[in-house]
Scaffold this motif. Structure first.
Motif, PDB file in Angstrom:
ATOM      1  N   ASP A  31       0.712  -1.093  -0.071  1.00 46.47           N
ATOM      2  CA  ASP A  31      -0.076  -0.002  -0.106  1.00 46.47           C
ATOM      3  C   ASP A  31       0.862   1.236   0.062  1.00 46.47           C
ATOM      4  O   ASP A  31       0.320   2.300  -0.705  1.00 46.47           O
ATOM      5  CB  ASP A  31      -1.040   0.116   1.261  1.00 46.47           C
ATOM      6  N   ASP A  65       6.246   7.499  -0.342  1.00 49.40           N
ATOM      7  CA  ASP A  65       5.183   7.751   0.786  1.00 49.40           C
ATOM      8  C   ASP A  65       6.021   8.574   1.878  1.00 49.40           C
ATOM      9  O   ASP A  65       5.457   9.533   2.550  1.00 49.40           O
ATOM     10  CB  ASP A  65       4.485   6.993   1.166  1.00 49.40           C
ATOM     11  N   ARG A 349       4.256  12.016   2.705  1.00 51.97           N
ATOM     12  CA  ARG A 349       2.771  12.180   2.036  1.00 51.97           C
ATOM     13  C   ARG A 349       1.810  12.147   3.168  1.00 51.97           C
ATOM     14  O   ARG A 349       1.836  11.547   4.074  1.00 51.97           O
ATOM     15  CB  ARG A 349       2.205  11.548   0.942  1.00 51.97           C
ATOM     16  N   LYS A 350       0.856  13.256   3.280  1.00 49.27           N
ATOM     17  CA  LYS A 350       0.014  13.273   4.247  1.00 49.27           C
ATOM     18  C   LYS A 350      -0.966  11.804   4.475  1.00 49.27           C
ATOM     19  O   LYS A 350      -1.286  11.384   5.595  1.00 49.27           O
ATOM     20  CB  LYS A 350      -1.154  14.159   3.803  1.00 49.27           C
ATOM     21  N   SER A 351      -1.086  11.313   3.245  1.00 48.41           N
ATOM     22  CA  SER A 351      -2.022   9.868   3.388  1.00 48.41           C
ATOM     23  C   SER A 351      -0.919   9.093   3.947  1.00 48.41           C
ATOM     24  O   SER A 351      -1.549   7.901   4.452  1.00 48.41           O
ATOM     25  CB  SER A 351      -1.990   9.560   1.840  1.00 48.41           C
ATOM     26  N   SER A 353       0.466   9.447   6.854  1.00 50.98           N
ATOM     27  CA  SER A 353       0.357   9.942   8.306  1.00 50.98           C
ATOM     28  C   SER A 353       0.182   8.640   9.357  1.00 50.98           C
ATOM     29  O   SER A 353       0.836   8.521  10.245  1.00 50.98           O
ATOM     30  CB  SER A 353      -0.635  11.038   8.603  1.00 50.98           C
TER      31      SER A 353
END
Length: 420
Positions: A31, A65, A349-351, A353
Motif C-alpha cells: 500500500d 510515501d 505524504r499526508k496519506s 500519516s
C-alpha cells in the motif's frame, strides 16, 4: 497495511526510479513505500548533484510515501556498510514487509547462495581471498576471484554464473542487501527487480530510461547541450525532477566544486597524516602526502592516486571522509549504536500519516523532525553521529551558496517536506 522499502540515492531521481517504485508496490502488493535515502553525499564518495530535500521531493512526487535519511557516515561508506545501514533503518521501522532493489541479475536463489558464502566465510574461501589479495588484486576483484574459485571447487550447480552477479555495482549492492538481511536475521523479504535503464557507468542518454551517471554527465557539462541531448535529458526524468533540475535558481554540485577545500584540508594535515579518517591506511596516507603537490582538482587527484589495488571510487570515498571529518572512531560509535540510532525524517505524504503513527509506536528509535529541538532525545553517541550529518549538510549548503552567490538555509532552518 503492507509496506515496501527501498534504499536509494536518487542522484538525481529519474524515470528508472519512478518505474522501480511503481513496480515495487505492484509486485509486493504494498500500500505504501518507504525510502531510506542518502543525504548530501553519496556512496561513491562525491556530493549529490542536488540537495537531499530536492531529491526527497522528487521521490515523494513520484510514488514514495515517506523518506528517511541514511546517516552521512554510512551514506559515504563502502557498499557493505551502506547496505547494512539501509537494511537496519528499514528493519528499525518495524513495519516494512519487503525491500526492493534494482539489479541486472534477478536470480534470488543465486543471490542468497552467494550471500551465505560471504556471510559464513568458509575456510577455503578465506584462504583463496587471502591468496588473491597477496597477489595485489583490489579487494572487489580478489573477492570475485575467491568466490568463483570456491564455487567451482565445491561443485555447486547454478542457473546463472556468479561472475555476472559481481560484474556491476548494482548487483554488488543487491548482494550486500541480502547479506545484511541474513546477518540481522531480518523478516523483511528481498525483492529484486530487473533494471531498465542504461548501464551503471553509461554516460549515453537513451530514450525513456537513462542511467543516473548519464544524466549527471549531461547536467554537469560545461558546454551547452545540443537540442537532441537536451530533449533526451528532459525525457529521462519525471516532470518534478525536470522542474527542479532546470530551474533558474537551481545550483548543481559535483566533487570538482570542493577541490580547493579538499586541497586546504589535505595541506593543513599533511604533517600529521590522515590515518585517523575512515578507511585510510598508513600507506595510503603517505601516498596522499607525497602526491599533494600534484593535486589540481578533486577528480584529477583521485585519478592520480588510483592503482591496480585500489579503485577510483574507494579513493574518492577516502578523500571525502577526510573532507567531512568522518573518522574511524565514528564507525566504532556507529556500530556500537547498531548503525542507526535515530530516524531522520525528510518528508512524507499526508496519506502516510497513519503509517508514521505506527512507526512511532513500533520503533524504539526517536524520529527527528526538528534538529534544534530533537537533539535532546539523543544519547551522546547518537548525537555524535547526528552532528556529522549536520556538519556535512551545512558544508554542502555553504558550497552551494558560494557557487550560486545566494545565501542558503542551514540544516537547522530547514523543515521536513509535507505533500498532500
Amino acid at each position: 497495511m503492507k509496506v515496501v522499502g527501498i534504499i536509494a540515492e536518487y542522484n538525481p531521481f529519474h524515470n528508472g526510479h519512478a518505474y522501480q517504485i511503481r513496480k515495487a508496490k505492484e509486485l509486493s502488493s504494498a500500500d505504501l513505500c518507504i525510502v531510506a535515502m542518502s543525504g548530501s553525499y553519496v556512496q561513491r564518495g562525491v556530493p549529490a548533484v542536488t540537495d537531499k530535500y530536492s531529491r526527497a521531493s522528487m521521490a515523494l512526487c513520484n510514488g514514495a510515501d515517506i523518506v528517511f535519511e541514511i546517516p552521512a557516515i554510512w551514506a559515504t561508506a563502502s557498499a557493505e556498510y551502506f547496505a547494512y545501514a539501509g537494511i537496519t533503518l528499514l528493519d528499525a521501522l518495524g513495519c516494512v514487509d519487503t525491500v526492493c532493489f534494482g539489479c541486472e541479475t534477478v536470480d534470488l536463489p543465486l543471490l542468497h547462495t552467494v550471500a551465505e558464502i560471504l556471510v559464513n566465510e568458509p575456510d577455503a574461501f578465506c584462504t583463496s581471498l587471502s591468496h588473491y589479495l597477496k597477489k595485489g588484486y583490489a579487494f572487489p576483484k580478489a573477492r570475485e576471484a575467491a568466490l568463483l574459485s570456491y564455487i567451482k571447487a565445491s561443485g555447486m550447480s547454478m542457473k546463472d554464473s556468479p561472475d555476472l552477479l559481481l560484474a556491476s555495482p548494482n548487483n554488488i549492492l543487491a548482494l550486500e542487501y541480502q547479506k545484511a538481511l541474513l546477518r540481522r536475521h531480518s523478516d523483511i523479504t528481498p525483492l529484486p527487480i530487473q533494471r531498465t535503464d542504461g548501464g551503471y557507468h553509461s554516460t549515453e542518454l537513451t530514450k525513456d530510461f537513462s542511467s543516473a551517471s548519464a544524466i549527471r554527465h549531461a547536467l554537469l557539462q560545461t558546454v551547452p547541450l545540443s537540442l537532441d541531448d537536451r530533449q533526451a535529458l528532459l525525457s529521462a526524468v519525471p516532470k518534478a525532477s525536470a522542474d527542479h533540475l532546470f530551474a533558474d535558481d537551481t545550483t548543481l554540485l559535483s566533487e570538482q566544486d570542493f577541490s580547493s577545500m579538499l586541497y586546504y584540508k589535505l595541506l593543513s594535515e599533511s604533517e600529521t597524516g590522515y590515518t585517523q579518517y575512515a578507511d585510510v591506511s598508513t600507506d595510503f596516507s603517505n601516498k596522499i602526502a607525497n602526491a599533494l603537490r600534484y593535486c589540481t582538482d578533486f577528480q584529477g587527484f583521485c585519478d592520480l592516486l588510483k592503482s591496480k589495488d585500489i579503485t577510483h571510487t574507494r579513493i574518492s570515498r577516502q578523500l571525502l571522509h577526510i573532507l567531512l571529518n568522518i573518522r574511524e572512531t565514528d564507525y566504532e560509535i556507529g556500530k556500537k549504536c547498531d548503525y542507526i540510532p535515530y530516524l531522520r525524517l525528510l518528508g512524507f505524504r499526508k496519506s502516510a500519516s497513519p503509517l508514521l503513527s505506527v512507526i512511532r509506536k513500533k520503533s524504539s528509535l526517536p524520529i527527528l523532525t526538528s534538529p534544534a529541538r530533537d537533539t535532546k532525545k539523543l544519547s551522546p553517541d547518537a548525537l555524535a553521529i547526528f552532528q556529522k550529518d549536520i556538519f556535512s549538510s551545512n558544508l554542502y549548503y555553504g558550497m552551494t551558496a558560494q557557487k550560486s552567490g545566494c545565501p542558503q538555509k542551514n540544516e537547522y532552518q530547514r523543515q521536513i517536506l509535507t505533500f498532500f
